[in-house]
Design a protein around this motif. Structure first.
Motif, mmCIF file in Angstrom:
data_model
loop_
_atom_site.group_PDB
_atom_site.id
_atom_site.type_symbol
_atom_site.label_atom_id
_atom_site.label_comp_id
_atom_site.label_asym_id
_atom_site.label_seq_id
_atom_site.Cartn_x
_atom_site.Cartn_y
_atom_site.Cartn_z
ATOM 1 N N GLN A 23 1.010 -1.213 0.036
ATOM 2 C CA GLN A 23 -0.066 -0.055 0.025
ATOM 3 C C GLN A 23 0.755 1.106 0.077
ATOM 4 O O GLN A 23 0.275 2.427 -0.272
ATOM 5 N N HIS A 70 1.000 -8.923 4.551
ATOM 6 C CA HIS A 70 -0.214 -7.951 4.692
ATOM 7 C C HIS A 70 -0.972 -8.116 3.330
ATOM 8 O O HIS A 70 -0.787 -7.289 2.391
ATOM 9 N N PHE A 71 -1.483 -9.154 3.098
ATOM 10 C CA PHE A 71 -2.266 -9.605 1.779
ATOM 11 C C PHE A 71 -1.632 -9.439 0.387
ATOM 12 O O PHE A 71 -2.198 -9.811 -0.594
ATOM 13 N N ASN A 117 -1.249 -9.681 9.316
ATOM 14 C CA ASN A 117 -2.322 -8.814 9.588
ATOM 15 C C ASN A 117 -3.869 -9.028 8.944
ATOM 16 O O ASN A 117 -3.765 -9.693 7.851
ATOM 17 N N GLU A 118 -4.850 -9.241 9.562
ATOM 18 C CA GLU A 118 -6.045 -9.689 9.362
ATOM 19 C C GLU A 118 -5.975 -10.632 8.606
ATOM 20 O O GLU A 118 -6.651 -10.793 7.450
ATOM 21 N N TYR A 175 -12.688 -1.290 13.618
ATOM 22 C CA TYR A 175 -13.112 -0.237 12.935
ATOM 23 C C TYR A 175 -14.665 -0.081 12.963
ATOM 24 O O TYR A 175 -15.382 1.206 13.202
ATOM 25 N N ARG A 187 -16.731 5.036 3.825
ATOM 26 C CA ARG A 187 -16.579 3.697 3.775
ATOM 27 C C ARG A 187 -17.658 2.735 4.052
ATOM 28 O O ARG A 187 -17.471 1.840 3.777
ATOM 29 N N TRP A 214 -18.933 2.166 6.881
ATOM 30 C CA TRP A 214 -18.617 1.617 8.199
ATOM 31 C C TRP A 214 -19.375 2.360 9.533
ATOM 32 O O TRP A 214 -19.444 3.660 9.461
ATOM 33 N N GLU A 252 -4.968 -0.908 14.553
ATOM 34 C CA GLU A 252 -5.529 -0.198 13.374
ATOM 35 C C GLU A 252 -6.817 0.389 14.046
ATOM 36 O O GLU A 252 -7.401 -0.349 14.645
ATOM 37 N N TRP A 259 -4.634 3.991 11.538
ATOM 38 C CA TRP A 259 -4.393 3.693 10.175
ATOM 39 C C TRP A 259 -4.961 5.293 9.608
ATOM 40 O O TRP A 259 -6.040 5.655 9.697
ATOM 41 N N SER A 308 -5.520 1.977 -1.031
ATOM 42 C CA SER A 308 -6.478 0.899 -0.289
ATOM 43 C C SER A 308 -6.669 0.054 -1.031
ATOM 44 O O SER A 308 -8.123 -0.322 -1.484
ATOM 45 N N TRP A 309 -6.054 -0.915 -1.399
ATOM 46 C CA TRP A 309 -6.598 -2.347 -2.427
ATOM 47 C C TRP A 309 -7.430 -1.819 -3.519
ATOM 48 O O TRP A 309 -7.275 -0.941 -4.077
ATOM 49 N N TYR A 311 -6.780 8.225 4.569
ATOM 50 C CA TYR A 311 -6.902 7.843 6.055
ATOM 51 C C TYR A 311 -5.934 8.703 7.057
ATOM 52 O O TYR A 311 -5.899 8.536 8.088
HETATM 53 C C1 BGP Z 1 -7.684 -2.995 7.046
HETATM 54 C C2 BGP Z 1 -6.408 -3.137 6.516
HETATM 55 C C3 BGP Z 1 -5.578 -1.864 5.846
HETATM 56 C C4 BGP Z 1 -6.170 -0.931 5.493
HETATM 57 C C5 BGP Z 1 -7.577 -0.371 6.294
HETATM 58 C C6 BGP Z 1 -8.536 0.300 5.702
HETATM 59 O O1 BGP Z 1 -8.625 -3.910 6.935
HETATM 60 O O2 BGP Z 1 -5.672 -3.973 7.172
HETATM 61 O O3 BGP Z 1 -4.698 -2.504 4.709
HETATM 62 O O4 BGP Z 1 -6.520 -0.758 4.095
HETATM 63 O O5 BGP Z 1 -8.280 -1.609 6.653
HETATM 64 O O6 BGP Z 1 -9.536 -0.285 5.038
HETATM 65 P P1 BGP Z 1 -9.787 0.165 3.253
HETATM 66 O O7 BGP Z 1 -8.358 0.118 2.801
HETATM 67 O O8 BGP Z 1 -10.431 -1.032 2.889
HETATM 68 O O9 BGP Z 1 -10.751 1.221 3.127
#
Ligand code: BGP
Length: 470
Positions: A21, A123-124, A167-168, A299, A337, A339, A366, A416, A423-424, A432
């Protein structure tokens, strides 16, 4: 009443991000990752068609970035190592001296500047060649990961404060095998269960190798954990919440921290013929090699209710067979987001770890708020005035403080993220960071939250109206 909330001495103030990232491809040599491959195959999956080739270009800016860490009050920071960079020949073979040199320089510079390096191994970012061999469904990939982890311990171990295996780990399982937000975006619970089991085994084997090396640091894992709340106290809602809790929270937490699998989860997997393949010896390795420190990514909470409709038994087996999400009236949302914002959830999570996981040493690894189009909040000097982020941080930290005052073993808080990062599949949709990034010229500018963070870290706390806590 406004009062000063002070955190324990030596509290870890910092933030986190990951290799894919933030680093950018650089010119050290790097194998193709699943993300790079997926972008080539299906660029439309990525917001505004932005890939991970440049991101924050941290590999070329790390010295400047470490100064920014200092300017925003960091005494610790979590990065991840890129497996694909360390082993550019598809994640296996010979270690890359240029990658070792980069990470050694980076970690040395952090230590020199008083920033404790927290280093995560995965991390992914699976090297694509290993994904082709089955990714986490393959035992060969588990062996390659343990070799990669052991190499990192040996090459970098003298410079790292705390290590993390994953991570996750739930993220890639949901993303790759159920919900379509990670490559290869399948729908196949049983294959996901196999990948989850081998991830847990990889975690334990890496810890076993770490212990043999007798390094002067700890090793743990970073989990995304959400307390699960039932819609009501009706038995059917409670049952739905219990199953969701077993599937999404205890599934990794129990084996990785306690060395055992939750009974309810095993019961469900057996009943629906979704059990992974494993050997008896694997269970012993998992039992004997658990996390020494736990990172909590928080989160949003999970709110669930009993299903209203019957399931289609001919459809693929899914977690949703047991519940529906509950859209609670009046909940507060981060609309960008999607959330929910529920600060008390972080407190409930800490209490769960205190009461059910031996009060293991832990920290918030995070927590943060992604906001779209932050240019809207820029002043004429180009600084983002993000009071919403400052409030978000304070509101969550006030609950962390309450948890600590009730005996929770929480050692720090990492936001974070540090500088806005990629962000993927959402690419740069939501920002963020404590520091904004201009995507055109890579210019970094500290946001108002970055200035607040520095003050908070300097004072080891902040002034807060404690009546806001329930
Ligand atoms: C977590 C991950 C991070 C980061 C973050 C924010 O799940 O560990 O890599 O990306 O979330 O989420 P997003 O990027 O999907 O908005």
């Amino acid at each position: 009443m406004e009062e000063m909330i002070t955190f324990p001495k030596d509290f870890w103030w910092g933030s986190a991000w990951s290799a894919e990232q933030a680093e950018g491809r650089g010119n050290t040599g790097k194998a193709e990752t699943v993300w790079e491959h997926w972008f080539k195959e299906e660029p439309n999956r990525f917001y505004n068609r932005i890939d991970s080739s440049v991101t924050t270009d941290h590999i070329n800016h790390y010295k400047e970035d470490i100064q920014l860490m200092k300017e925003t009050g960091h005494n610790s920071f979590r990065l991840s190592i890129s497996w694909a960079r360390m082993f550019p020949d598809g994640g296996t073979g010979k270690v890359n001296p240029k990658a070792v040199e980069f990470y050694r320089n980076l970690l040395t510079e952090m230590n020199k500047n008083g920033i404790k390096p927290f280093v995560n191994l995965y991390h992914f970012d699976m090297p694509f060649a290993l994904q082709e061999k089955g990714g986490w469904e393959s035992r060969e990939v588990v062996d390659a990961y343990v070799n990669y982890a052991t190499t990192c311990f040996k090459e970098l171990g003298d410079l790292v404060y705390h290590w993390f295996t994953f991570n996750e780990p739930l993220g890639p399982i949901l993303g790759s095998y159920l919900e379509g937000f990670h490559y290869p975006a399948l729908v196949d619970f049983k294959r996901g269960a196999q990948a989850a089991f081998y991830t847990i085994l990889a975690h334990a084997l890496a810890i076993q190798s770490f212990k043999e090396l007798q390094l002067n640091s700890k090793i743990g894992v970073i989990l995304n954990l959400s307390p699960t709340y039932p819609r009501s106290q009706q038995p059917a809602d409670i049952k739905a919440a219990e199953i969701v809790d077993a599937l999404y929270t205890r599934s990794f937490l129990d084996p990785m921290v306690k060395g055992t699998f939750p009974e309810k989860l095993v019961e469900i997997l057996k009943e629906y013929d979704q059990m992974p393949i494993y050997e008896a010896a694997d269970l012993t390795v998992i039992e004997q090699n658990t996390a020494q420190i736990l990172g909590l990514n928080y989160y949003e909470p999970r709110r669930v209710k009993a299903r209203l409709t019957a399931i289609n038994p001919e459809g693929p087996f899914l977690p949703e067979w047991f519940y529906e999400n509950y859209d609670m009236p009046g909940k507060r949302m981060n609309i960008y987001r999607g959330w929910e914002i529920y600060e008390k959830g972080i407190y409930d999570l800490c209490i769960d770890i205190r009461d059910n996981y031996g009060n293991i040493e832990a920290f918030i690894s995070e927590n943060g708020m992604g906001v779209a189009d932050e240019e809207r909040f820029m002043n004429d000097k180009g600084q983002v005035i993000d009071d919403y982020r400052i409030d978000y941080i304070k509101d969550h930290l006030a609950y962390v403080h309450k948890a600590i005052s009730e005996g929770c073993n929480i050692k720090g808080y990492h936001l974070w993220t540090f500088i806005d990062c990629w962000s993927w599949i959402n690419a740069y949709k939501n920002r963020y960071g404590l520091v904004s990034l201009n995507l055109e010229n890579q210019k970094r500018t500290i946001k108002k939250s970055g200035e607040f963070y520095k003050e908070m870290s300097r004072n080891n706390g902040f002034v807060y109206d404690t009546h806001r806590l329930v």
